[in-house]
Design a protein around this motif. Structure first.
Motif, mmCIF file in Angstrom:
data_model
loop_
_atom_site.group_PDB
_atom_site.id
_atom_site.type_symbol
_atom_site.label_atom_id
_atom_site.label_comp_id
_atom_site.label_asym_id
_atom_site.label_seq_id
_atom_site.Cartn_x
_atom_site.Cartn_y
_atom_site.Cartn_z
ATOM 1 N N LEU A 108 -7.078 7.338 -12.743
ATOM 2 C CA LEU A 108 -6.282 7.435 -11.520
ATOM 3 C C LEU A 108 -6.360 6.082 -10.831
ATOM 4 C CD1 LEU A 108 -7.467 10.833 -10.026
ATOM 5 C CD2 LEU A 108 -5.324 10.357 -11.199
ATOM 6 N N ARG A 163 -8.209 11.740 -4.353
ATOM 7 C CA ARG A 163 -6.868 11.231 -4.065
ATOM 8 C C ARG A 163 -6.919 10.258 -2.891
ATOM 9 N NH1 ARG A 163 -3.645 15.329 -1.189
ATOM 10 N NH2 ARG A 163 -4.950 14.449 0.441
ATOM 11 N N ARG A 169 -6.023 6.331 -2.994
ATOM 12 C CA ARG A 169 -4.895 5.917 -2.160
ATOM 13 C C ARG A 169 -5.309 4.975 -1.039
ATOM 14 N NH1 ARG A 169 -1.852 9.696 1.868
ATOM 15 N NH2 ARG A 169 -0.043 8.424 2.316
ATOM 16 N N TRP A 181 -10.459 17.117 -5.596
ATOM 17 C CA TRP A 181 -9.178 16.432 -5.717
ATOM 18 C C TRP A 181 -8.761 15.697 -4.450
ATOM 19 C CZ3 TRP A 181 -5.897 13.927 -8.384
ATOM 20 C CH2 TRP A 181 -4.624 13.679 -7.884
#
Length: 118
Positions: A54, A32, A36, A28
């Motif tokens: 995502l 992420r 990002r 994760w």
């Protein structure tokens, strides 16, 4: 993990990574950060099928803007359509064909005229 590369309207290549739910959970923090920081898009598969994606906050904002723009464009089409709602379709088709022929004829005349230097 499967990777795909797509080219988007801004001309940049974007990585789209396909991962399973388990791979996403196990990594994760890395996923992420990739979304990002690097703009990677992650397609999460569930039972072998794409289930969720995502994307970065920037991509989400862009998606919302594009959706709003699309709604506005459709509203414009609806207004135009409403203006001609009482005109029979065959009459509209004749008028459109006539207008197209007129523009093509004007364009053809313009192409035959020599360019004049100022």
């Amino acid at each position: 993990m499967k990777a795909e590369v797509t080219i988007h309207m801004d001309g940049r290549d974007r990585d789209i990574r396909r991962v399973t739910e388990s791979e996403l959970q196990a990594g994760w923090t890395e996923w992420r950060d990739a979304v990002r920081g690097d703009g990677v898009r992650v397609l999460v598969e569930y039972a072998g099928e794409p289930a969720i994606a995502l994307i970065s906050a920037h991509d989400q904002e862009r998606l919302l803007r594009l959706e709003q723009q699309r709604k506005e464009e459709f509203r414009a089409f609806e207004r135009i359509s409403d203006a001609f709602k009482d005109v029979p379709v065959d009459e509209l088709e004749r008028e459109v064909a006539r207008a197209i022929a007129e523009v093509r004829a004007e364009h053809s005349v313009d192409e035959r005229q020599p360019n004049r230097a100022s």
